[in-house]
Design an enzyme around this catalytic site. Structure first.
Site, PDB file in Angstrom:
ATOM      1  N   ASP A  11      -2.118   9.414 -10.272  1.00 43.92           N
ATOM      2  CA  ASP A  11      -2.182   8.298 -11.226  1.00 43.92           C
ATOM      3  C   ASP A  11      -0.801   7.945 -11.761  1.00 43.92           C
ATOM      4  O   ASP A  11      -0.462   6.767 -11.930  1.00 43.92           O
ATOM      5  CB  ASP A  11      -3.111   8.658 -12.398  1.00 43.92           C
ATOM      6  CG  ASP A  11      -4.576   8.627 -12.004  1.00 43.92           C
ATOM      7  OD1 ASP A  11      -4.897   8.130 -10.906  1.00 43.92           O
ATOM      8  OD2 ASP A  11      -5.414   9.109 -12.797  1.00 43.92           O
TER       9      ASP A  11
ATOM     10  N   GLU B 262      -4.830   2.525  -4.035  1.00 49.78           N
ATOM     11  CA  GLU B 262      -3.365   2.571  -4.015  1.00 49.78           C
ATOM     12  C   GLU B 262      -2.761   1.279  -3.456  1.00 49.78           C
ATOM     13  O   GLU B 262      -1.632   1.272  -2.982  1.00 49.78           O
ATOM     14  CB  GLU B 262      -2.892   3.768  -3.177  1.00 49.78           C
ATOM     15  CG  GLU B 262      -3.215   3.713  -1.705  1.00 49.78           C
ATOM     16  CD  GLU B 262      -4.569   4.318  -1.343  1.00 49.78           C
ATOM     17  OE1 GLU B 262      -4.748   4.701  -0.172  1.00 49.78           O
ATOM     18  OE2 GLU B 262      -5.442   4.409  -2.226  1.00 49.78           O
TER      19      GLU B 262
ATOM     20  N   HIS C 129      -5.139  14.449  -8.887  1.00 51.09           N
ATOM     21  CA  HIS C 129      -5.277  13.020  -9.178  1.00 51.09           C
ATOM     22  C   HIS C 129      -4.448  12.586 -10.384  1.00 51.09           C
ATOM     23  O   HIS C 129      -4.068  11.411 -10.482  1.00 51.09           O
ATOM     24  CB  HIS C 129      -6.757  12.689  -9.410  1.00 51.09           C
ATOM     25  CG  HIS C 129      -7.571  12.743  -8.151  1.00 51.09           C
ATOM     26  ND1 HIS C 129      -7.656  11.686  -7.278  1.00 51.09           N
ATOM     27  CD2 HIS C 129      -8.316  13.741  -7.606  1.00 51.09           C
ATOM     28  CE1 HIS C 129      -8.429  12.020  -6.248  1.00 51.09           C
ATOM     29  NE2 HIS C 129      -8.845  13.255  -6.428  1.00 51.09           N
TER      30      HIS C 129
ATOM     31  N   ASP D 270       0.839  -1.196   0.000  1.00 47.29           N
ATOM     32  CA  ASP D 270       0.000   0.000   0.000  1.00 47.29           C
ATOM     33  C   ASP D 270       0.874   1.245   0.000  1.00 47.29           C
ATOM     34  O   ASP D 270       1.846   1.339   0.761  1.00 47.29           O
ATOM     35  CB  ASP D 270      -0.913   0.004   1.232  1.00 47.29           C
ATOM     36  CG  ASP D 270      -1.988   1.066   1.136  1.00 47.29           C
ATOM     37  OD1 ASP D 270      -3.050   0.766   0.566  1.00 47.29           O
ATOM     38  OD2 ASP D 270      -1.757   2.186   1.639  1.00 47.29           O
TER      39      ASP D 270
ATOM     40  N   ASN E 161      -2.609  13.063  -3.796  1.00 45.59           N
ATOM     41  CA  ASN E 161      -3.794  13.465  -4.551  1.00 45.59           C
ATOM     42  C   ASN E 161      -4.264  14.856  -4.157  1.00 45.59           C
ATOM     43  O   ASN E 161      -4.608  15.676  -5.007  1.00 45.59           O
ATOM     44  CB  ASN E 161      -4.922  12.455  -4.343  1.00 45.59           C
ATOM     45  CG  ASN E 161      -4.842  11.272  -5.304  1.00 45.59           C
ATOM     46  OD1 ASN E 161      -4.185  11.344  -6.335  1.00 45.59           O
ATOM     47  ND2 ASN E 161      -5.496  10.189  -4.951  1.00 45.59           N
TER      48      ASN E 161
END
Length: 333
Positions: free
Chosen positions: A226, A251, A222, A209, A217
């Site tokens: 990404d 994530e 975002h 994670d 973010n």
């Protein structure tokens, strides 16, 4: 998260809906009524006991687990996952039906073509035998039948071609349904199928994670988030070459390691973790440095015939330990 809940009391009531949406996204909860009700209860009373308990559990970005939510009186519904599961199942069923239809159409096409050839051969034999009473009428009927057979054969050929095209599109859809569009990794469905297909042998499973991903973010957008996920996916894929790496959602990534002891698997995942930590990310839009991005990992050995849900739950607890003891580390049982 503790600070975010505390600030809710100062925000306007009209902002509550957007904060509920952000809460559901951060905790990876689908917009089900039960999830919405839980988020509303937490965020509408930031000084209440439920909000304080959530703030304590999610301090510094730790995500609520299913057991956390249920212990606080909430309920977890698998709406989005179930919808994806149903969609994938529908693709599978439709693909199987089209396969059967294609086989039937091809068989009909072959039989019609063979019958037409036999009829044409008999008609040619009658023509060579010379005129006999009623031959003209028989020839007319035979000619009409041959015309109809030729038309049927043409339509069957068209239908067979269209069926083959549909089958190809469905085959492509099956691949797409098992591929994460952002990272190109297999998705959760593909991972679950791969796990179910494993028969015996030595297996280890790891959950990875991204630490404090929400800050990326929120701070950079975002789009940047990404790109960070894509870069981490590439690092995991290269570091764990020969093993299955999939995007588990948000994530979080999952790795199925085959044929290695848990000690050797830990070395492999430690290399992957270190590889992520050495990367430096920069925003293309602003040229600002994002800073150091790290991952936490929970690794466990898979028991013989062990259910995937049980293995994931154990790996998730180890991941939680890695998060709560400083992040950017691997915890293994």
């Amino acid at each position: 998260m503790r600070r975010a809940v505390a600030q809710n009391g100062e925000a306007s009531g009209g902002d509550l809906f957007s904060r509920i949406g952000a809460f559901l996204h951060d905790q990876r909860l689908s917009p089900e009524p039960a999830h919405y009700s839980f988020a509303y209860t937490v965020l509408s009373d930031p000084a209440g006991p439920l909000a304080k308990a959530v703030a304590e559990l999610t301090d510094d970005g730790v995500r609520l687990s299913r057991s956390d939510i249920e212990s606080l009186g909430g309920a977890v519904r698998e709406g989005a996952a179930e919808e994806a599961e149903n969609t994938g199942r529908l693709v599978e069923e439709t693909h199987a039906q089209v396969e059967d239809l294609a086989n039937v159409m091809r068989a009909m096409h072959d039989e019609t073509r063979d019958f037409g050839r036999d009829l044409a051969a008999r008609a040619e034999e009658m023509r060579r035998a010379g005129p006999t009473p009623g031959m003209a009428e028989l020839a007319r009927i035979t000619g009409a039948m041959l015309g109809r057979i030729a038309e049927s054969e043409r339509r069957l050929a068209d239908a067979t071609r269209e069926t083959d095209e549909l089958r190809a599109k469905l085959a492509e859809a099956r691949v797409v349904a098992r591929r994460d569009p952002l990272t190109g990794l297999p998705n959760r469905r593909a991972f679950e199928e791969a796990y179910a297909a494993k028969q015996g042998g030595r297996l280890c499973l790891a959950l990875c994670d991204v630490d404090r991903f929400k800050r990326i973010n929120d701070g950079f957008g975002h789009g940047v988030g990404d790109r960070v996920l894509t870069a981490i996916a590439d690092t995991l894929r290269v570091s764990c070459d020969g093993h299955l790496v999939a995007r588990h959602g948000g994530e979080e990534f999952v790795v199925l390691i085959e044929g290695l002891t848990v000690e050797r698997a830990a070395e492999l995942l430690e290399d992957a973790r270190a590889g992520v930590a050495t990367k430096r990310f920069r925003s293309r839009e602003t040229d600002r440095m994002i800073g150091r991005v790290t991952v936490s990992v929970g690794l466990t050995a898979v028991g013989a015939d062990e259910r995937l849900e049980d293995v994931l739950a154990r790996a998730d607890r180890l991941l939680y330990t890695a998060k709560s003891t400083g992040r950017d580390r691997l915890c293994v049982d």
